[in-house]
Scaffold this active site. Structure first.
Site, PDB file in Angstrom:
ATOM      1  N   PHE A 172       0.811  -1.224   0.000  1.00 46.32           N
ATOM      2  CA  PHE A 172       0.000   0.000   0.000  1.00 46.32           C
ATOM      3  C   PHE A 172       0.841   1.269   0.000  1.00 46.32           C
ATOM      4  CE2 PHE A 172      -1.766  -3.221   3.042  1.00 46.32           C
ATOM      5  CZ  PHE A 172      -2.487  -3.928   2.089  1.00 46.32           C
ATOM      6  N   HIS A 173       1.910   1.268  -0.807  1.00 42.85           N
ATOM      7  CA  HIS A 173       2.810   2.421  -0.900  1.00 42.85           C
ATOM      8  C   HIS A 173       2.951   2.917  -2.342  1.00 42.85           C
ATOM      9  CE1 HIS A 173       5.012   0.590   2.854  1.00 42.85           C
ATOM     10  NE2 HIS A 173       3.865   1.174   3.180  1.00 42.85           N
ATOM     11  N   PRO A 174       1.865   3.115  -3.099  1.00 49.04           N
ATOM     12  CA  PRO A 174       2.025   3.568  -4.487  1.00 49.04           C
ATOM     13  C   PRO A 174       2.535   4.999  -4.557  1.00 49.04           C
ATOM     14  CG  PRO A 174      -0.282   3.622  -3.862  1.00 49.04           C
ATOM     15  CD  PRO A 174       0.450   2.964  -2.725  1.00 49.04           C
TER      16      PRO A 174
END
Length: 537
Positions: free
Chosen positions: A473-475
């Site tokens: 969840f680090h785009p």
């Protein structure tokens, strides 16, 4: 009559909340924040461990889904994103990681002049207050970063024993001068409650008369006068409204939504826009490109001694934890599930950190099909050991799916597209294998739950990763910062190349992914961006 504000901020997420506070502090500038989600008042947001309840909650989570990813066995990844004030910083697992010096020096070397580590470090120091277990504070910033070493579960000691056994370094503070090694993660909480940018920055800003927040405001598009951004059209309570910006429009909708809002406003790959019936204002092929993200995997083990499962799985255990939290704001409910981990080099031959590890004193099952809305601890003792390669080199795209800003985006991660990334997966798996087969963790691991890392060779590690890994969840990177339009979307001042009156300030402008969790760098970026904006006025 069309309302006008000096600054219009699109998105009250991790970056937008910081901007609103900083740009309004002098009282001279009117600031409007438009947020598509709600006010973010759920008690599960304030409760640190409550992110297990928000993980699938459509009231506070956009619940996106990526396109089938060939390198990940054709699977569609689940992409939770924050829906409401605080953005994804209101539903994340709270690990506060600045990133490593070389992450930001790489930013500067790639064309993001002025974003090297020395400058970035000063911004962090101005933004933060470090809080020790005894309450001692260092710094005076709004973002409280809590040392919770006095509250973590005792079973974590085995992780540190394993690191010592293997000769791996230990680290007191992931964000300190020596950041490599096994550590207890610091988290952004204050008084045992989540201290997101919504609480730390936006809440005090909203007390000012020059700040206006509108929630439930779905932006339709940005309006232009020639090549200058001048207005924002948004849908609110069944009506379409337009507001004008006297100075600037600042897009802070995040790595997923920001490129889509640019595209629906006519700025993006021209052929793609035409295919959706959108007239291009400017052909900008990099809008939506350069998508990078961390992929990670967990290995689950039953344990030979009590873990957090024993405390939180039984009803009476939940009740005791809730009572303790209500009375003291301490205990497992006041913590992240990610209690320990750290930055590591996968072998002695690697010249810089290439892996981030997690050791969690709990096991749980998640099901994104909606059949379970809570991350539920298993009814037996267990723990998780997991990793993510820190600096992937593959890149994908996020694009507008339809001529409708409310339509789900087209997310194409293009995972493991490079030989280097695949090698990093094997290296991370081997590092975890060394840890789990150490004397310290062998004694804790009763048996593997499912796939057993201890029995895998290189090919099996990679194949297992293809079938079970997922986004952490680090785009970032979809509106990349750089020197010119030939390779980026915004300049080092975060101004859109070729357009006046419009900036992008969020994780989408990262030139490359930082080595760990991205919430802290996003807030830092917004803090510094406000300084750059105000310096130009």
């Amino acid at each position: 009559m069309t309302a006008e504000y000096d600054f219009i901020i699109i998105g009250a997420g991790s970056a937008g909340c910081v901007l609103a506070e900083r740009l309004s502090a002098n009282g001279r500038h009117s600031v409007l924040i438009l947020e598509a989600g709600g006010r973010g008042r759920s008690p599960w947001i304030a409760l640190p461990l409550g992110y297990g309840k928000t993980f699938f909650d459509e009231r506070v989570n956009w619940k996106y889904e990526a396109e089938p990813d060939a390198a990940l066995a054709g699977r569609r990844a689940y992409w939770p994103r924050g829906k409401g004030v605080g953005g994804s910083g209101s539903i994340n697992a709270l690990v506060y990681a600045r990133g490593l010096p070389h992450d930001f020096d790489d930013w500067e070397a790639s064309g993001a002049t002025g974003w090297g580590w020395d400058t970035v470090r000063e911004t962090y120091e101005a933004m933060e207050t470090q809080v020790a277990p005894d309450g001692t504070r260092v710094g005076s910033g709004a973002m409280h970063v809590q040392d919770v070493s006095d509250q973590i579960h005792p079973v974590n000691r085995h992780f540190f024993d394993a690191a010592r056994e293997l000769g791996l370094p230990l680290c007191d503070d992931l964000n300190g001068t020596t950041s490599e090694g096994a550590t207890i993660y610091r988290i952004n909480t204050r008084g045992g409650r989540r201290n997101s940018s919504a609480r730390a920055f936006l809440k005090p800003a909203l007390r000012r008369a020059n700040v206006t927040l509108v929630t439930g405001a779905m932006v339709g598009q940005i309006g232009f006068d020639g090549r200058r951004a001048v207005s924002v059209e948004y849908h609110h309570r069944g009506t379409v409204k337009t507001v004008r910006a006297g100075r600037e429009i600042i897009l802070s909708a995040g790595s997923v939504a920001s490129p889509c809002l640019l595209q629906i406003s006519g700025i993006g790959p021209a052929e793609h826009l035409k295919s959706l019936g959108i007239t291009p204002i400017m052909d900008a092929p990099h809008v939506g490109g350069n998508l990078q993200d961390h992929l990670g995997i967990n290995y689950y083990f039953r344990a030979t001694e009590r873990t957090l499962n024993n405390e939180l799985a039984p009803f009476l255990g939940k009740l005791r934890a809730a009572l303790r939290y209500a009375l003291t704001r301490r205990g497992p409910l006041a913590l992240s599930v990610n209690q320990c981990g750290g930055y590591f080099r996968s072998s002695d031959g690697v010249n810089r950190v290439d892996q981030q590890l997690y050791f969690n004193p709990v096991t749980y099952t998640t099901a994104p099909n909606g059949s379970r809305s809570v991350i539920k601890p298993d009814p037996f003792p267990g723990f998780i050991l997991g990793f993510q390669p820190s600096r992937p080199t593959s890149s994908g795209r996020i694009d507008l799916r339809a001529n409708d800003s409310a339509a789900p985006p087209l997310i194409r991660p293009n995972s493991l597209a490079t030989k280097e990334d695949r090698a990093q997966v094997i290296a991370g798996g081997r590092l975890c294998q060394r840890l789990i087969t150490s004397t310290a963790l062998s004694g804790l691991a009763a048996s593997a739950m499912g796939e057993d890392l201890r029995e895998m060779d290189d090919a099996a590690i990679l194949e297992d990763f293809r079938h079970r890994s997922g986004t952490v969840f680090h785009p970032v990177g979809t509106c990349r910062m750089g020197a010119d339009a030939a390779s980026s979307v915004v300049d080092p001042g975060l101004r859109l190349h070729g357009i006046e009156g419009l900036r992008v300030v969020d994780a989408s402008v990262f030139p490359n992914l930082t080595s760990a969790n991205t919430n802290a760098p996003t807030m830092m970026l917004a803090h510094r961006a406000a300084d750059l904006i105000l310096a130009e006025i």
